[in-house]
Design a protein around this motif. Structure first.
Motif, short mmCIF file in Angstrom:
data_model
loop_
_atom_site.label_atom_id
_atom_site.label_comp_id
_atom_site.label_asym_id
_atom_site.label_seq_id
_atom_site.Cartn_x
_atom_site.Cartn_y
_atom_site.Cartn_z
N GLY A 1 -7.98 114.41 -57.45
CA GLY A 1 -6.75 115.18 -57.60
C GLY A 1 -7.04 116.66 -57.79
N GLU A 2 -8.31 117.01 -57.73
CA GLU A 2 -8.67 118.43 -57.85
C GLU A 2 -8.12 119.17 -56.63
N GLY B 1 -3.59 122.77 -51.92
CA GLY B 1 -3.21 121.85 -53.00
C GLY B 1 -1.71 121.62 -53.03
N THR B 2 -1.01 121.97 -51.95
CA THR B 2 0.44 121.83 -51.94
C THR B 2 0.87 120.86 -50.85
N THR C 1 -12.29 112.96 -49.36
CA THR C 1 -12.41 111.77 -50.22
C THR C 1 -12.48 112.19 -51.69
N ALA C 2 -13.34 113.17 -51.97
CA ALA C 2 -13.49 113.61 -53.36
C ALA C 2 -12.20 114.19 -53.91
#
Ligand code: SAM
Length: 420
Positions: free
Chosen positions: A204-205, A378-379, A198-199
């Motif tokens: 977007g981190e 993150g990809t 959720t965070a």
């Protein structure tokens, strides 16, 4: 496709009837049990299969095309006509199943492997008390866990003694058809990351678990977990990637456990392999390759593939399940590096999730895998057309996509560096 038989199910939940699983809830425990036995709905999960097809959900990317056939799709299984009708009519409480039972079955399985429940029950059947003594666990806690595992059909209880089922013997035990214990423990390592979804989506981190200093246990579960099912597919992969005749050198970028490269070495007797991967990955890979007796044909280069000199010239360069770990720009650069590292006439091969791109439907497997890649690196999964563009842009020619019978949701894309 065979799934475990369950004596409890959706109907019991919907009608509020107690479950009738074979777990013996009436047997005495050290403390009074405050829980009641809950009905358990079956999920048709990969663990139950007889077929030699690679598991569909893993960090290494299996993701079916929206139009293609997925080998498995976890789903609620109706066990009688009433359940079937309720599912068809949309009256089954699916959010409860997804939100609670999915999480609970995962946690029960991970805890069982973590505590060594299946290993302890690999021999003679044990009572709950005997098992708790052997594991050094709380008798009531152990009883509760055993109940869940019986409901999930990983264990069976008769005469107060618990034994493992075929599912455990095939997938989670010494001598298993495919030993998935490390794969499953890797999901335990990801439990915390999943809780952060959720965070991460909100902010977007992003993070990259490959580069944030994880310990040896993480790397062992990760790469041995992936290596576990490579033998199911690597023969077909090695067969379908044509190497130049007399090929002698292969570079496996992000090769990790090295088991794909090993399959090429078995097929091409004169071939030697160089694995270029991060130091933590090479440490696990060296162990895996030593175990299969190919250490003298492997060289390990501990480096970040985004910045290292790839060396060469090589007759073949593999980029297997690496593309989805790199950003767009890093991939465009990786294909230029692959071109430079190849000898004229050499072959590059990419193995990654098949994904048709946005705008179409997306399968459950592809959607969950892509979510996992976002969480862990993150990809994302890149469409096949994009990978082909990167290849063509770097000067590679003869680009060809192959499909794998043993892992239908993956794309195997090959190309060659022109001779002149
Ligand atoms: C999903 S695993 C794939 C392993 C193996 N090629 C396979 O297909 O099963 C991704 C591999 O890429 C490696 N990797 C990720 N980022 C990397 C980087 N920047 N440089 C080198 N290796 C990297 C990881 O360490 C890991 O071994």
């Amino acid at each position: 496709m065979q799934v475990p038989q369950s004596t409890t199910g959706l109907t019991a939940h919907l009608l509020g009837r107690p479950g009738t699983g074979r777990h013996d809830a009436s047997a005495p425990v050290a403390r009074p049990a405050s829980h009641t036995t809950s009905p358990v709905t079956s999920y048709a999960t990969p663990h139950a299969h007889d077929t030699r097809v690679a598991p569909a959900v893993c960090l290494s990317a299996p993701a079916p095309t929206p139009s293609g056939a997925a080998p498995v799709r976890p789903s609620v299984r109706a066990e009688n006509p009433l359940e079937w009708a309720l599912l068809r009519l949309g009256l089954a409480p699916l959010p409860l199943l997804d939100g609670y039972w999915g999480m609970a079955t995962s946690r029960a399985l991970l805890t069982a492997i973590d505590l060594g429940v299946f290993d302890a029950l690999a021999g003679d059947p044990l009572t709950c008390e005997e098992l708790a003594t052997r594991l050094g666990t709380d008798p009531l806690g152990t009883r509760v866990l055993l109940g869940a595992l019986c409901g999930m059909r990983y264990l069976r209880c008769s005469g107060r003694r618990y034994r493992t089922t075929r599912t455990v013997r095939r997938w989670l035990a010494d001598g298993a058809l495919v030993d998935l214990r490390d794969s499953v423990l890797f999901f335990d390592d990801l439990w915390g990351e999943l809780s952060d979804l959720t965070a991460l989506v909100r902010s977007g981190e992003t993070r990259n678990l490959h580069l944030d200093g994880r310990g040896p246990e993480f790397w062992r579960h990760y790469l041995r977990g992936l290596a576990a099912f490579v033998p199911l597919v690597s023969g077909e992969v090695a067969r379908k990637v044509a190497l130049p005749s007399g090929a002698r050198t292969l570079l496996d970028v992000g090769g990790g456990h090295g088991m794909y490269a090993a399959a090429f070495l078995r097929r091409h007797g004169a071939l030697t392999a160089t694995v270029l991967d991060l130091p933590e990955a090479c440490a696990v890979g060296r162990e895996c390759i030593a175990e299969v007796g190919l250490a003298d044909r492997f060289t390990w280069r501990e480096a970040d593939a985004r910045t290292a000199d790839w060396g060469g010239p090589y007759d073949a360069v593999l980029l297997f399940n690496l593309v989805h770990n790199l950003s767009w720009d890093e991939n465009a650069d990786a294909f230029r590096r692959a071109y430079d590292a190849l000898a004229p006439g050499g072959t590059v091969a990419v193995l990654d999730s098949e994904y048709e791109g946005e705008g179409g439907g997306i399968s459950l497997t592809a959607g969950l895998n892509e979510m996992l890649f976002y969480l862990t690196t993150g990809t994302r999964v890149y469409p096949e057309a994009t990978i082909r563009d990167w290849m063509a842009g770097s000067g590679l020619r003869g680009i060809r996509t192959r499909h794998l019978a043993s892992m239908p949701q993956m794309a195997l894309i090959t190309a060659t560096r022109p001779r002149a």
